[in-house]
Design an enzyme around this catalytic site. Structure first.
Site, PDB file in Angstrom:
ATOM      1  N   ASP A  12       0.858  -1.197   0.000  1.00  0.00           N
ATOM      2  CA  ASP A  12       0.000   0.000   0.000  1.00  0.00           C
ATOM      3  C   ASP A  12       0.888   1.239   0.000  1.00  0.00           C
ATOM      4  OD1 ASP A  12      -2.482   1.497   0.199  1.00  0.00           O
ATOM      5  OD2 ASP A  12      -1.867   1.976   2.236  1.00  0.00           O
ATOM      6  N   SER A  13       0.282   2.360  -0.361  1.00  0.00           N
ATOM      7  CA  SER A  13       1.003   3.631  -0.313  1.00  0.00           C
ATOM      8  C   SER A  13       1.414   3.984   1.123  1.00  0.00           C
ATOM      9  CB  SER A  13       0.121   4.738  -0.892  1.00  0.00           C
ATOM     10  OG  SER A  13      -1.116   4.770  -0.205  1.00  0.00           O
ATOM     11  N   TYR A  44      -0.741   8.598  -2.440  1.00  0.00           N
ATOM     12  CA  TYR A  44      -0.695   8.377  -3.883  1.00  0.00           C
ATOM     13  C   TYR A  44      -1.907   9.014  -4.579  1.00  0.00           C
ATOM     14  CZ  TYR A  44       3.038   4.740  -3.900  1.00  0.00           C
ATOM     15  OH  TYR A  44       4.219   4.038  -3.823  1.00  0.00           O
ATOM     16  N   GLY A  45      -3.015   9.172  -3.811  1.00  0.00           N
ATOM     17  CA  GLY A  45      -4.296   9.606  -4.386  1.00  0.00           C
ATOM     18  C   GLY A  45      -4.225  10.798  -5.328  1.00  0.00           C
ATOM     19  N   CYS A  75      -4.221  -1.326  -2.348  1.00  0.00           N
ATOM     20  CA  CYS A  75      -4.350   0.130  -2.480  1.00  0.00           C
ATOM     21  C   CYS A  75      -5.169   0.376  -3.741  1.00  0.00           C
ATOM     22  CB  CYS A  75      -2.959   0.744  -2.619  1.00  0.00           C
ATOM     23  SG  CYS A  75      -2.957   2.505  -2.989  1.00  0.00           S
ATOM     24  N   ASN A  76      -6.255   1.119  -3.598  1.00  0.00           N
ATOM     25  CA  ASN A  76      -7.100   1.372  -4.769  1.00  0.00           C
ATOM     26  C   ASN A  76      -6.390   2.217  -5.817  1.00  0.00           C
ATOM     27  OD1 ASN A  76     -10.148   0.504  -4.475  1.00  0.00           O
ATOM     28  ND2 ASN A  76      -9.335   0.918  -2.449  1.00  0.00           N
ATOM     29  N   THR A  77      -5.668   3.231  -5.352  1.00  0.00           N
ATOM     30  CA  THR A  77      -5.032   4.136  -6.307  1.00  0.00           C
ATOM     31  C   THR A  77      -3.978   3.379  -7.132  1.00  0.00           C
ATOM     32  OG1 THR A  77      -5.396   5.900  -4.697  1.00  0.00           O
ATOM     33  CG2 THR A  77      -3.929   6.385  -6.535  1.00  0.00           C
ATOM     34  N   GLU A 160      -5.820  10.123   8.622  1.00  0.00           N
ATOM     35  CA  GLU A 160      -4.400  10.117   9.002  1.00  0.00           C
ATOM     36  C   GLU A 160      -4.114  11.096  10.141  1.00  0.00           C
ATOM     37  OE1 GLU A 160      -1.411   9.552   6.167  1.00  0.00           O
ATOM     38  OE2 GLU A 160      -2.414   7.675   5.661  1.00  0.00           O
ATOM     39  N   CYS A 194     -11.555   2.965  -1.044  1.00  0.00           N
ATOM     40  CA  CYS A 194     -10.281   3.510  -0.555  1.00  0.00           C
ATOM     41  C   CYS A 194      -9.998   2.825   0.769  1.00  0.00           C
ATOM     42  CB  CYS A 194     -10.378   5.021  -0.359  1.00  0.00           C
ATOM     43  SG  CYS A 194      -8.900   5.711   0.435  1.00  0.00           S
ATOM     44  N   THR A 195      -8.737   2.453   0.949  1.00  0.00           N
ATOM     45  CA  THR A 195      -8.360   1.664   2.122  1.00  0.00           C
ATOM     46  C   THR A 195      -8.641   2.357   3.449  1.00  0.00           C
ATOM     47  OG1 THR A 195      -6.169   2.619   1.848  1.00  0.00           O
ATOM     48  CG2 THR A 195      -6.536   0.416   0.929  1.00  0.00           C
ATOM     49  N   HIS A 196      -8.681   3.718   3.445  1.00  0.00           N
ATOM     50  CA  HIS A 196      -8.869   4.457   4.706  1.00  0.00           C
ATOM     51  C   HIS A 196     -10.333   4.574   5.128  1.00  0.00           C
ATOM     52  CE1 HIS A 196      -4.777   5.560   3.958  1.00  0.00           C
ATOM     53  NE2 HIS A 196      -4.721   6.414   4.957  1.00  0.00           N
TER      54      HIS A 196
END
Ligand code: DGL
Length: 276
Positions: A12-13, A44-45, A75-77, A160, A194-196
Site C-alpha cells: 500500500d502507499s 498516492y491519491g 491500495c485502490n489508487t 491520518e 479507498c483503504t482508509h
C-alpha cells in the site's frame, strides 16, 4: 522461480492497506505476509498516473527481490493506475510465473449482487475516480448497473490526522455524500473504494440515507484471495505458511508503529526500508 515457499506480499502507499491485510489474516491466518507501506511518498491519491505507476512498479520489484511469488496491491489508487500495466507489460519481462493482484476486480465482481435499485455509488481518491477503473470494470460484470462516483480528497487526511471520529469530520462526510446522492437519489449501495474509508464507516452510515448498503473491501478482497488460491494450486504451493507477519515502511518506523494499530487493530513492529 525459486523453489522455497515465500510470504504473500501486500503493498500500500502507506497505512491503509493494513485494513485489507487485517481481513486477509482473519480469512487466511496460516499464510506468511510481508507488508510494505510506501509512507515516504504517500499519499498516492493526488499523484499522476505515471508517478503512481513508477512508484508501484518499484515497490513490486522490491517484493519480488524478497522472493515473493504473489503480491496484492492493497491500495485502490495503485490498483487503478498501475496494476494493468504491470500485469500486461512488466510481469512478462520480470518473471512470468509471479503474480500481482489488486483490490478493484474482486469488488467489481460482486457489487451488483448488493443493489436492488440498480444504482451504486463509488467513493474513492481523486486518482481512483479519475481513472474510471470502477465504472469500466463493473460494466464487464454488471452491464446494466448504473455507477456514480465521488472523489473525497479530504477523507484520507481526516483519517491520518485522527480526526475521523471528531465532529470536524462531519462537514466533509456530508459534503461528499450529498454530492453523490445529488447525482442519483436512488443509489442504494455505496462502495468504500479507498483503504482508509472503513475508519469513517460510523459517520458514513449516520449521514447516508437509511437502508443504504455500505461495502468495505477488506473481507471481499480476502474472500477473493482465498478463492484465487483454491483455483491456483500451483501458486498456493509456493506460499509459505508459518503464520508470520512482517512489516516495512519507507518512512519513520516510530510513526508507522504509532499509527498502524488504528488500521490493523493491533500493535505491530515495523522495519525501515530505503527505496533507492
Ligand atoms: N491507499 C490509498 C487508496 O486506497 C489511499 C491513500 C493514498 O492516497 O495514498 O486509494
Amino acid at each position: 522461480m525459486s523453489s522455497a515457499k515465500q510470504p504473500i506480499g501486500v503493498f500500500d502507499s502507506g497505512y491503509g492497506g493494513l485494513t485489507i491485510l487485517k481481513e486477509m489474516v482473519k480469512t487466511l491466518p496460516a499464510y506468511d505476509y510481508l507488508y510494505m507501506g510506501d509512507n515516504a511518498r504517500a499519499p498516492y491519491g493526488p499523484r499522476s498516473f505515471d508517478t503512481v505507476y513508477q512508484y508501484t512498479l518499484q515497490c513490486v520489484q522490491w517484493f519480488f527481490e524478497q522472493g515473493c511469488e504473489l503480491v496484492v496491491l492493497a491500495c485502490n489508487t495503485a490498483s487503478a493506475k498501475a496494476l494493468r500495466t504491470i500485469q500486461q507489460k512488466d510481469l512478462a519481462k520480470i518473471d512470468p510465473h509471479k503474480r500481482v493482484l489488486g483490490v478493484i476486480r474482486p469488488t467489481t465482481e460482486v457489487i451488483g449482487e448488493y443493489s436492488r435499485s440498480g444504482s451504486v455509488g463509488i467513493l474513492g481518491t481523486t486518482g481512483t475516480v479519475v481513472s474510471e477503473s470502477y465504472p469500466i470494470e463493473i460494466a464487464k460484470f454488471f452491464p446494466s448497473l448504473k455507477v456514480y462516483q465521488e472523489a473525497c480528497p479530504m477523507w484520507v487526511p481526516l483519517v491520518e490526522n485522527h480526526e475521523y471520529d471528531k465532529p470536524g469530520a462531519d462537514y466533509f462526510i456530508r459534503q461528499h455524500l450529498n454530492r453523490l446522492f445529488e447525482q442519483a437519489p436512488d443509489i442504494d449501495t455505496l462502495l468504500l473504494a479507498c483503504t482508509h474509508y472503513p475508519l469513517l464507516m460510523d459517520k458514513i452510515r449516520a449521514f447516508a440515507p437509511a437502508g443504504t448498503t455500505i461495502l468495505s473491501q477488506g473481507n471481499i478482497v480476502a474472500t477473493s484471495l482465498k478463492a484465487y488460491l483454491e483455483r491456483h494450486p500451483e501458486m498456493e504451493q509456493r506460499c509459505s505458511k508459518n503464520g508470520s507477519r512482517t512489516f516495512y515502511t519507507t518512512d519513520s518506523v516510530q510513526d508507522f508503529n504509532n499509527h498502524a494499530s488504528l488500521f490493523f487493530g493491533e500493535k505491530l513492529e515495523s522495519k525501515h526500508l530505503e527505496l533507492l
